[in-house]
Write a protein that holds these residues in place. Structure first.
Motif, PDB file in Angstrom:
ATOM      1  N   UNK A  25     -11.384 -36.009  30.782  1.00  0.00           N
ATOM      2  CA  UNK A  25     -10.478 -36.040  29.996  1.00  0.00           C
ATOM      3  C   UNK A  25      -9.348 -35.017  30.754  1.00  0.00           C
ATOM      4  N   UNK A  26      -9.525 -34.054  31.516  1.00  0.00           N
ATOM      5  CA  UNK A  26      -8.381 -33.253  32.096  1.00  0.00           C
ATOM      6  C   UNK A  26      -7.654 -34.112  33.019  1.00  0.00           C
ATOM      7  N   UNK A  27      -8.386 -34.961  33.633  1.00  0.00           N
ATOM      8  CA  UNK A  27      -7.610 -35.743  34.657  1.00  0.00           C
ATOM      9  C   UNK A  27      -6.685 -36.759  33.975  1.00  0.00           C
ATOM     10  N   UNK A  28      -6.804 -37.280  32.728  1.00  0.00           N
ATOM     11  CA  UNK A  28      -5.988 -38.178  32.213  1.00  0.00           C
ATOM     12  C   UNK A  28      -4.887 -37.344  31.262  1.00  0.00           C
ATOM     13  N   UNK A  29      -5.194 -36.085  30.863  1.00  0.00           N
ATOM     14  CA  UNK A  29      -4.518 -35.068  30.286  1.00  0.00           C
ATOM     15  C   UNK A  29      -3.197 -34.834  31.415  1.00  0.00           C
ATOM     16  N   UNK A  30      -3.846 -34.390  32.337  1.00  0.00           N
ATOM     17  CA  UNK A  30      -3.051 -34.042  33.526  1.00  0.00           C
ATOM     18  C   UNK A  30      -1.806 -35.003  33.591  1.00  0.00           C
ATOM     19  N   UNK A  31      -2.380 -36.076  33.965  1.00  0.00           N
ATOM     20  CA  UNK A  31      -1.502 -37.303  34.402  1.00  0.00           C
ATOM     21  C   UNK A  31      -0.483 -37.693  33.261  1.00  0.00           C
ATOM     22  N   UNK A  32      -1.000 -37.523  32.015  1.00  0.00           N
ATOM     23  CA  UNK A  32       0.170 -38.006  30.907  1.00  0.00           C
ATOM     24  C   UNK A  32       1.155 -36.639  30.923  1.00  0.00           C
ATOM     25  N   UNK A  33       0.897 -35.478  31.376  1.00  0.00           N
ATOM     26  CA  UNK A  33       1.614 -34.268  31.318  1.00  0.00           C
ATOM     27  C   UNK A  33       2.734 -34.578  32.273  1.00  0.00           C
ATOM     28  N   UNK A  34       2.127 -34.974  33.834  1.00  0.00           N
ATOM     29  CA  UNK A  34       3.129 -35.083  34.728  1.00  0.00           C
ATOM     30  C   UNK A  34       4.001 -36.359  34.245  1.00  0.00           C
ATOM     31  N   UNK A  35       3.796 -37.508  33.781  1.00  0.00           N
ATOM     32  CA  UNK A  35       4.609 -38.269  33.300  1.00  0.00           C
ATOM     33  C   UNK A  35       5.603 -38.068  32.375  1.00  0.00           C
TER      34      UNK A  35
END
Length: 162
Positions: free
Chosen positions: A109-119
C-alpha cells in the motif's frame, strides 16, 4: 501521511546494494533548488490525503521574494522535488529503545500511495525525482535556511480526527 519538507539548494540520492556499494541498476538522482521530501504512509492514507498534501506542498510559501520574505512557492521559483519514501517517520519510541513501526503502512500500500503522491506533485508542474521504495539509500542535501517543516495529514488536514 507524514512528510518532512526541507527547503534545499541541492539534494541527491543513491541506492546502496547488499555489498554496500552503489547499485548500478539505479541512476543517481539530483535536484537543484527546491524541496527534499521524506514521505511516510499509513494504511489509512489514500486519495484524499494525497490531494490535500499535494496542494499544501505545491503552494507552501517558504522561498524568499525580492524583499527577502518567505513569500514564494516551489511553483513560483521553478523548483524541483526529491521524494524519498521513509517508513521510519512512523517510529514509535515510547516503550524501550527499539522503535516500533507498526503504524507504518504495509509495503504494498505504501509504495502505491507514494507513487500516486509523486505523480500528483508532477501534475502540479514541478519536476519530481525519486529514491527507490524499500531500498537502502544514501541521501545528501544542503538545507537552505535551514527551513524544515513537518506536515502530518492526521493532525494538520482539516476534518482529520486526532
Amino acid at each position: 501521511m507524514r512528510v518532512v519538507v526541507q527547503r534545499v539548494s541541492e539534494a541527491s540520492v543513491d541506492v546502496i546494494n547488499e555489498l554496500g556499494t552503489l547499485d548500478p541498476t539505479f541512476e543517481s538522482q539530483q535536484i537543484g533548488p527546491g524541496f527534499m521530501i521524506l514521505v511516510g504512509v499509513t494504511d489509512e492514507d489514500g486519495d484524499q490525503q494525497i490531494a490535500w498534501l499535494t496542494h499544501k506542498i505545491l503552494n507552501l510559501r517558504v522561498f524568499e521574494d525580492e524583499q527577502g520574505k518567505m513569500n514564494r512557492s516551489i511553483q513560483d521559483i521553478g523548483g524541483e522535488i526529491l521524494s524519498i519514501s521513509q517508513f521510519t517517520l512512523f517510529a514509535d519510541v515510547r516503550k524501550g529503545n527499539r522503535p516500533s513501526f507498526i503504524k507504518a503502512g504495509k509495503p504494498e500500500h505504501a509504495d502505491i500511495t507514494w507513487i500516486k503522491f509523486n505523480e500528483a506533485l508532477r501534475s502540479g508542474g514541478v519536476p519530481v525525482k525519486e529514491g527507490r521504495f524499500g531500498a537502502h539509500m544514501r541521501v545528501g542535501l544542503v538545507n537552505d535556511g535551514p527551513v524544515t517543516i513537518i506536515i502530518d495529514t492526521e493532525i494538520d488536514m482539516p476534518g482529520s480526527v486526532h
